[in-house]
Design a protein around this motif. Sequence first.
Motif, PDB file in Angstrom:
ATOM      1  N   THR A   2       7.910  13.589  12.342  1.00  0.00           N
ATOM      2  CA  THR A   2       7.907  13.192  10.929  1.00  0.00           C
ATOM      3  C   THR A   2       7.247  14.253  10.061  1.00  0.00           C
ATOM      4  O   THR A   2       6.203  14.807  10.403  1.00  0.00           O
ATOM      5  CB  THR A   2       7.169  11.854  10.743  1.00  0.00           C
ATOM      6  OG1 THR A   2       7.825  10.851  11.528  1.00  0.00           O
ATOM      7  CG2 THR A   2       7.170  11.430   9.278  1.00  0.00           C
ATOM      8  N   LEU A  30       1.155   8.011   6.400  1.00  0.00           N
ATOM      9  CA  LEU A  30       2.467   7.607   6.911  1.00  0.00           C
ATOM     10  C   LEU A  30       2.658   6.100   6.844  1.00  0.00           C
ATOM     11  O   LEU A  30       3.720   5.616   6.435  1.00  0.00           O
ATOM     12  CB  LEU A  30       2.622   8.086   8.358  1.00  0.00           C
ATOM     13  CG  LEU A  30       3.924   7.698   9.061  1.00  0.00           C
ATOM     14  CD1 LEU A  30       5.103   8.425   8.440  1.00  0.00           C
ATOM     15  CD2 LEU A  30       3.834   7.994  10.555  1.00  0.00           C
ATOM     16  N   THR A  31       1.642   5.339   7.242  1.00  0.00           N
ATOM     17  CA  THR A  31       1.787   3.891   7.389  1.00  0.00           C
ATOM     18  C   THR A  31       1.254   3.084   6.210  1.00  0.00           C
ATOM     19  O   THR A  31       1.584   1.908   6.069  1.00  0.00           O
ATOM     20  CB  THR A  31       1.052   3.403   8.655  1.00  0.00           C
ATOM     21  OG1 THR A  31      -0.360   3.688   8.514  1.00  0.00           O
ATOM     22  CG2 THR A  31       1.584   4.103   9.891  1.00  0.00           C
ATOM     23  N   GLY A 171       9.496   3.404  14.908  1.00  0.00           N
ATOM     24  CA  GLY A 171       9.497   3.709  13.484  1.00  0.00           C
ATOM     25  C   GLY A 171      10.714   4.547  13.121  1.00  0.00           C
ATOM     26  O   GLY A 171      11.546   4.864  13.986  1.00  0.00           O
ATOM     27  N   GLU A 187       9.764  11.598   5.754  1.00  0.00           N
ATOM     28  CA  GLU A 187       8.917  10.421   5.550  1.00  0.00           C
ATOM     29  C   GLU A 187       9.742   9.298   4.908  1.00  0.00           C
ATOM     30  O   GLU A 187      10.495   9.523   3.964  1.00  0.00           O
ATOM     31  CB  GLU A 187       7.743  10.791   4.639  1.00  0.00           C
ATOM     32  CG  GLU A 187       6.779   9.647   4.384  1.00  0.00           C
ATOM     33  CD  GLU A 187       5.625  10.051   3.478  1.00  0.00           C
ATOM     34  OE1 GLU A 187       4.765   9.207   3.220  1.00  0.00           O
ATOM     35  OE2 GLU A 187       5.597  11.212   3.025  1.00  0.00           O
ATOM     36  N   LYS A 189       8.838   5.910   3.393  1.00  0.00           N
ATOM     37  CA  LYS A 189       7.786   4.986   2.978  1.00  0.00           C
ATOM     38  C   LYS A 189       8.283   3.546   2.937  1.00  0.00           C
ATOM     39  O   LYS A 189       7.541   2.615   3.281  1.00  0.00           O
ATOM     40  CB  LYS A 189       7.257   5.394   1.606  1.00  0.00           C
ATOM     41  CG  LYS A 189       6.517   6.722   1.603  1.00  0.00           C
ATOM     42  CD  LYS A 189       5.980   7.046   0.208  1.00  0.00           C
ATOM     43  CE  LYS A 189       5.230   8.368   0.209  1.00  0.00           C
ATOM     44  NZ  LYS A 189       4.730   8.719  -1.155  1.00  0.00           N
ATOM     45  N   THR A 191      10.643   1.982   4.745  1.00  0.00           N
ATOM     46  CA  THR A 191      10.763   1.365   6.062  1.00  0.00           C
ATOM     47  C   THR A 191       9.398   1.144   6.696  1.00  0.00           C
ATOM     48  O   THR A 191       9.146   0.094   7.302  1.00  0.00           O
ATOM     49  CB  THR A 191      11.632   2.226   6.989  1.00  0.00           C
ATOM     50  OG1 THR A 191      12.933   2.384   6.402  1.00  0.00           O
ATOM     51  CG2 THR A 191      11.793   1.579   8.354  1.00  0.00           C
ATOM     52  N   TRP A 192       8.501   2.115   6.542  1.00  0.00           N
ATOM     53  CA  TRP A 192       7.161   1.950   7.096  1.00  0.00           C
ATOM     54  C   TRP A 192       6.442   0.774   6.425  1.00  0.00           C
ATOM     55  O   TRP A 192       5.687   0.049   7.068  1.00  0.00           O
ATOM     56  CB  TRP A 192       6.350   3.228   6.949  1.00  0.00           C
ATOM     57  CG  TRP A 192       6.548   4.154   8.110  1.00  0.00           C
ATOM     58  CD1 TRP A 192       7.216   5.338   8.121  1.00  0.00           C
ATOM     59  CD2 TRP A 192       6.081   3.957   9.449  1.00  0.00           C
ATOM     60  NE1 TRP A 192       7.213   5.884   9.382  1.00  0.00           N
ATOM     61  CE2 TRP A 192       6.521   5.067  10.202  1.00  0.00           C
ATOM     62  CE3 TRP A 192       5.349   2.947  10.063  1.00  0.00           C
ATOM     63  CZ2 TRP A 192       6.231   5.183  11.569  1.00  0.00           C
ATOM     64  CZ3 TRP A 192       5.063   3.071  11.421  1.00  0.00           C
ATOM     65  CH2 TRP A 192       5.504   4.180  12.157  1.00  0.00           C
ATOM     66  N   SER A 193       6.693   0.581   5.148  1.00  0.00           N
ATOM     67  CA  SER A 193       6.089  -0.549   4.442  1.00  0.00           C
ATOM     68  C   SER A 193       6.566  -1.870   5.042  1.00  0.00           C
ATOM     69  O   SER A 193       5.775  -2.798   5.252  1.00  0.00           O
ATOM     70  CB  SER A 193       6.441  -0.488   2.956  1.00  0.00           C
ATOM     71  OG  SER A 193       5.924  -1.601   2.268  1.00  0.00           O
TER      72      SER A 193
END
Length: 218
Positions: A2, A30-31, A171, A187, A189, A191-193
């Motif tokens: 990433t 990232l998360t 992820g 990155e 954001k 999808t990570w959210s």
Amino acid sequence: DTQLEGASGKINDALVNGNPNEVVKAVETLTGVSIDYYMMTTFTSFESLVDGLGGAVVDVPLKITTDDPSTGRDVTVNSGENQLLNGSQTLVLARARKEYVDDQDALRQVNVRNIEISLIEKVMASPYDANEALSYLEAHTTTNMDHSLIASLVVDYIAHRDEVVLYSCTGPYKGSVNAEGIWVVPEDKETWSKIMEAVDSGEDPSGIVSAPSFPSAS
């Protein structure tokens, strides 16, 4: 693989100077999660930790032969389900990626998560070995978490092991070659959210991103 927005390299560059706090910052970015603690080990210490815990029981999707960085010698791990691997074999499985044509790092991470789950379940299933497991952990890792806190967490997990549910997920991992000719995953954001919202609510996040499939064993 990433690449955070505005960064020139990949997220794993955060450890180039050996400072785990830089890794913490990168993963927080990232998360979107605030991280209080880290635990770090080396290849050699990882092998010793796994051996101390009696090995890891995992599925090996493909036959793997690669060098053990601790000895420089090639180690072969054959494919098969529920295999008991020693420390050297477990490290080989955790590092393997060239055996997979596509989604190499995402598949490597699947193996790493399976190893982690195996070790957690082993400690929870052996309450009388908890003190020994804690001593191995202290000897083979570096952490900013107080060891008395670690011990209390282990005791709590063992006491409630029948209530513990372990979720594991992939992820965002789809990427491409950037202008510098390096394979990167941009990155994501959004999808990570979604992943972290599921984690925070105690739900299974594994359905948010479809996990990659291992190629068939030849």
